[in-house]
Design a protein around this motif. Sequence first.
Motif, PDB file in Angstrom:
ATOM      1  N   ASP A 284       0.855  -1.185   0.000  1.00 14.86           N
ATOM      2  CA  ASP A 284       0.000   0.000   0.000  1.00 14.86           C
ATOM      3  C   ASP A 284       0.891   1.234   0.000  1.00 14.86           C
ATOM      4  O   ASP A 284       1.998   1.226   0.556  1.00 14.86           O
ATOM      5  N   TYR A 285       0.412   2.325  -0.592  1.00 16.02           N
ATOM      6  CA  TYR A 285       1.174   3.572  -0.662  1.00 16.02           C
ATOM      7  C   TYR A 285       0.292   4.709  -0.139  1.00 16.02           C
ATOM      8  O   TYR A 285      -0.296   5.462  -0.929  1.00 16.02           O
ATOM      9  N   PRO A 286       0.204   4.854   1.171  1.00 21.14           N
ATOM     10  CA  PRO A 286      -0.756   5.815   1.747  1.00 21.14           C
ATOM     11  C   PRO A 286      -0.464   7.269   1.418  1.00 21.14           C
ATOM     12  O   PRO A 286      -1.380   8.094   1.468  1.00 21.14           O
ATOM     13  N   GLN A 287       0.817   7.621   1.112  1.00 21.72           N
ATOM     14  CA  GLN A 287       1.170   9.004   0.818  1.00 21.72           C
ATOM     15  C   GLN A 287       1.182   9.308  -0.681  1.00 21.72           C
ATOM     16  O   GLN A 287       1.430  10.446  -1.069  1.00 21.72           O
ATOM     17  N   LEU A 288       0.917   8.314  -1.516  1.00 16.36           N
ATOM     18  CA  LEU A 288       1.014   8.493  -2.955  1.00 16.36           C
ATOM     19  C   LEU A 288      -0.093   9.403  -3.477  1.00 16.36           C
ATOM     20  O   LEU A 288      -1.267   9.154  -3.259  1.00 16.36           O
ATOM     21  N   TYR A 289       0.323  10.474  -4.184  1.00 14.84           N
ATOM     22  CA  TYR A 289      -0.658  11.372  -4.798  1.00 14.84           C
ATOM     23  C   TYR A 289      -0.390  11.602  -6.282  1.00 14.84           C
ATOM     24  O   TYR A 289      -1.271  12.074  -7.014  1.00 14.84           O
ATOM     25  N   SER A 290       0.830  11.270  -6.739  1.00  9.02           N
ATOM     26  CA  SER A 290       1.180  11.506  -8.137  1.00  9.02           C
ATOM     27  C   SER A 290       1.599  10.189  -8.791  1.00  9.02           C
ATOM     28  O   SER A 290       2.512   9.510  -8.314  1.00  9.02           O
ATOM     29  N   LEU A 291       0.956   9.847  -9.892  1.00  7.86           N
ATOM     30  CA  LEU A 291       1.242   8.603 -10.602  1.00  7.86           C
ATOM     31  C   LEU A 291       1.523   8.908 -12.066  1.00  7.86           C
ATOM     32  O   LEU A 291       0.742   9.597 -12.731  1.00  7.86           O
ATOM     33  N   THR A 292       2.662   8.402 -12.565  1.00  8.92           N
ATOM     34  CA  THR A 292       3.033   8.555 -13.965  1.00  8.92           C
ATOM     35  C   THR A 292       3.184   7.170 -14.574  1.00  8.92           C
ATOM     36  O   THR A 292       3.917   6.332 -14.055  1.00  8.92           O
ATOM     37  N   ILE A 293       2.477   6.934 -15.678  1.00  9.06           N
ATOM     38  CA  ILE A 293       2.522   5.647 -16.376  1.00  9.06           C
ATOM     39  C   ILE A 293       3.052   5.904 -17.774  1.00  9.06           C
ATOM     40  O   ILE A 293       2.434   6.630 -18.560  1.00  9.06           O
TER      41      ILE A 293
ATOM     42  N   ILE B 154      -8.348  -3.830  -9.463  1.00 13.26           N
ATOM     43  CA  ILE B 154      -8.936  -3.218  -8.273  1.00 13.26           C
ATOM     44  C   ILE B 154      -7.945  -2.289  -7.581  1.00 13.26           C
ATOM     45  O   ILE B 154      -8.314  -1.212  -7.096  1.00 13.26           O
ATOM     46  N   VAL B 155      -6.687  -2.687  -7.518  1.00 13.93           N
ATOM     47  CA  VAL B 155      -5.673  -1.872  -6.829  1.00 13.93           C
ATOM     48  C   VAL B 155      -5.497  -0.523  -7.532  1.00 13.93           C
ATOM     49  O   VAL B 155      -5.489   0.529  -6.893  1.00 13.93           O
ATOM     50  N   LEU B 156      -5.336  -0.552  -8.855  1.00 10.71           N
ATOM     51  CA  LEU B 156      -5.185   0.690  -9.601  1.00 10.71           C
ATOM     52  C   LEU B 156      -6.432   1.556  -9.483  1.00 10.71           C
ATOM     53  O   LEU B 156      -6.340   2.772  -9.250  1.00 10.71           O
ATOM     54  N   ARG B 157      -7.588   0.960  -9.622  1.00 14.60           N
ATOM     55  CA  ARG B 157      -8.837   1.730  -9.540  1.00 14.60           C
ATOM     56  C   ARG B 157      -9.002   2.366  -8.161  1.00 14.60           C
ATOM     57  O   ARG B 157      -9.419   3.519  -8.037  1.00 14.60           O
TER      58      ARG B 157
ATOM     59  N   LEU C 199      -6.733   5.413  -7.890  1.00 14.10           N
ATOM     60  CA  LEU C 199      -7.226   6.537  -8.678  1.00 14.10           C
ATOM     61  C   LEU C 199      -8.455   7.179  -8.035  1.00 14.10           C
ATOM     62  O   LEU C 199      -8.599   8.404  -8.048  1.00 14.10           O
ATOM     63  N   ILE C 200      -9.296   6.383  -7.473  1.00 14.25           N
ATOM     64  CA  ILE C 200     -10.532   6.904  -6.875  1.00 14.25           C
ATOM     65  C   ILE C 200     -10.241   7.677  -5.589  1.00 14.25           C
ATOM     66  O   ILE C 200     -10.792   8.759  -5.353  1.00 14.25           O
ATOM     67  N   LYS C 201      -9.326   7.160  -4.764  1.00 12.15           N
ATOM     68  CA  LYS C 201      -9.158   7.698  -3.417  1.00 12.15           C
ATOM     69  C   LYS C 201      -7.976   8.654  -3.243  1.00 12.15           C
ATOM     70  O   LYS C 201      -8.026   9.527  -2.375  1.00 12.15           O
TER      71      LYS C 201
ATOM     72  N   ILE D 217     -10.955   7.639 -16.955  1.00 10.73           N
ATOM     73  CA  ILE D 217     -10.099   8.267 -15.944  1.00 10.73           C
ATOM     74  C   ILE D 217     -10.806   9.446 -15.291  1.00 10.73           C
ATOM     75  O   ILE D 217     -10.785   9.612 -14.066  1.00 10.73           O
ATOM     76  N   ILE D 218     -11.425  10.273 -16.095  1.00 12.71           N
ATOM     77  CA  ILE D 218     -12.134  11.438 -15.556  1.00 12.71           C
ATOM     78  C   ILE D 218     -13.235  11.005 -14.593  1.00 12.71           C
ATOM     79  O   ILE D 218     -13.443  11.635 -13.536  1.00 12.71           O
ATOM     80  N   CYS D 219     -13.927   9.941 -14.927  1.00 15.35           N
ATOM     81  CA  CYS D 219     -15.011   9.457 -14.061  1.00 15.35           C
ATOM     82  C   CYS D 219     -14.478   8.791 -12.790  1.00 15.35           C
ATOM     83  O   CYS D 219     -15.097   8.884 -11.727  1.00 15.35           O
ATOM     84  N   LEU D 220     -13.326   8.122 -12.891  1.00 20.58           N
ATOM     85  CA  LEU D 220     -12.760   7.433 -11.723  1.00 20.58           C
ATOM     86  C   LEU D 220     -12.110   8.403 -10.744  1.00 20.58           C
ATOM     87  O   LEU D 220     -12.303   8.302  -9.527  1.00 20.58           O
ATOM     88  N   CYS D 221     -11.330   9.331 -11.247  1.00 24.19           N
ATOM     89  CA  CYS D 221     -10.458  10.158 -10.406  1.00 24.19           C
ATOM     90  C   CYS D 221     -11.190  11.399  -9.906  1.00 24.19           C
ATOM     91  O   CYS D 221     -11.037  12.501 -10.458  1.00 24.19           O
TER      92      CYS D 221
END
Length: 528
Positions: free
Chosen positions: A105-114, A130-133, A136-138, A164-168
């Motif tokens: 788990d990455y509780p401090q993660l706020y920026s993701l680059t793929i 599920i993990v990625l979703r 992105l949601i939270k 992405i817009i709907c999830l994030c």
Amino acid sequence: MNDFNILDLPDEILLMIFNKLNTIDVFRLVQYVNRRFYELSLDGCQVQDMQMTTVMGVDTHYKQISPIDTNLPRICRNILPKIHDKVQKLTVDQSSMIPVLHAADYPQLYSLTIIDIEEEFLHDCLSNNIVLRDLLIKQITNLNIDIKCRTPLAITGFQIFELIICLCENLTTFNFGDMLFSRERAVGFPTIQSRSYSHSALVELRMKIETFFDLVYLLDGRFPCLSTLIVHVYDHSGPTNLDGIKQLSTLKYFSLCGSLYIPTPLYDPLIVPLLSGMINLEKLQLCLRVVRLNSNYIDGSQLYDQFLCSMSKLKRFTFDIKTIVRNQNVDIELSSNEQIQRSFVGKFDQQVFSYINSNSSKLTGVCRICSLPYDFRYFFNVNNYFQGGRFEKVRQLRMKDSIGFTYELFQRVAQGFPFLKYLYIINMSAMKNKPPGSLLLTFPYLTYLDIDRAHDDYILLFLLKKHAFLPRLSYLSIEKKPLKTITNDFTIDSTDFNFSELKTLIVGRSFVPPANFHVYFPILVMYE
């Protein structure tokens, strides 16, 4: 003098070195040094921004190191669970994304680059992982996506964007496909546009779109808090009016780059009215190739009178605008370069670089105007009319002409673009004059050279050490026939050429390397 030993360096210097490396490389290498190096690799500052990618390359291209990085499973199993609570920014690619995201788990993660991910794979992960979703949601507020296919995005590209817009729900900054200039991938939205979703948190959006119809789609009010919009438009088609656009006054920063290959006829009927409605802009950036019929060149007076005069809050305006005029049976006197320069006096604080093709007639002509200092990282279509200048921010340059280049032009380029990293030369005509034996072209930062559509004269100019100094050249794209010709079928002394630092060679699939290939390219990682 005492022998230098990296073990004697202070922790601060070692951390600076670690920060320049891919995180996987750091974790892979330090296990063989000592306990101190290992603990430094887990330092909180070091792991806040992690580059967990299995690809390498120059900024404009990614290249796979290996199908499966053998160190990744060990890092995911032994290291990531120890530092997971420190990670704030994370960069992954298609090979590493699932293992890394599932490792902890990455509780401090706020920026993701793929990066370097296939569109179908990404769509499947967004729909089913599920993990990625959940991330992105939270958690994710900053998201950057680089899709690697070279063909135009299919309908899946539009679906990925909307998904992405709907999830994030918390997303404030979104870069969708605008990370690498060389990715000529653009998203096209359906003709029948859905208003079934909106996003109230998004503040900054960067993306490449197909047409100006898609720009209307983005500005139809579905992103009410959008203040920064940076778009590249690849096709010149678009609506004849601004019906549907509801969101112009919220924008504070707008950057519009059109196609660098196909000039747009929409400047006067669409772009000017669009800009005149952005009354609260603080920063404006335009990079356009415009075609005009029965008109004159775009100049400073027109820019000011048509839209700049209504932008009272504007603090910075940078531009690179090329006007191609085609007049038919209309008696319009085209402006001279002196008149173009005078049109900016009293209206602009910055200097303006301009030139007009000397063969311009009363009916046709080409004019280019650029604000200085030049604010773009790329400079395209340099030809024999280029008179020089200083362009320190430019990293990518494209030279193209149907008439042979002069040696003096390359001298102006070397002097005017001191930090150039990527160079494309497109010219199949012989060079007008040969290089003097006593002079040496110097490109100290050039790492990427594409000469697969260049005459042998330019190939020899850049690849022979006696003509050019290229200490960092690591990527070369060239046709196999001229490569064999200039090396005399790999019999000329290999030390005569700028090959020693090459790591990637693009020469065509049918190329069969000779037995002494490694002598010419001693550190080559891959060729294709």
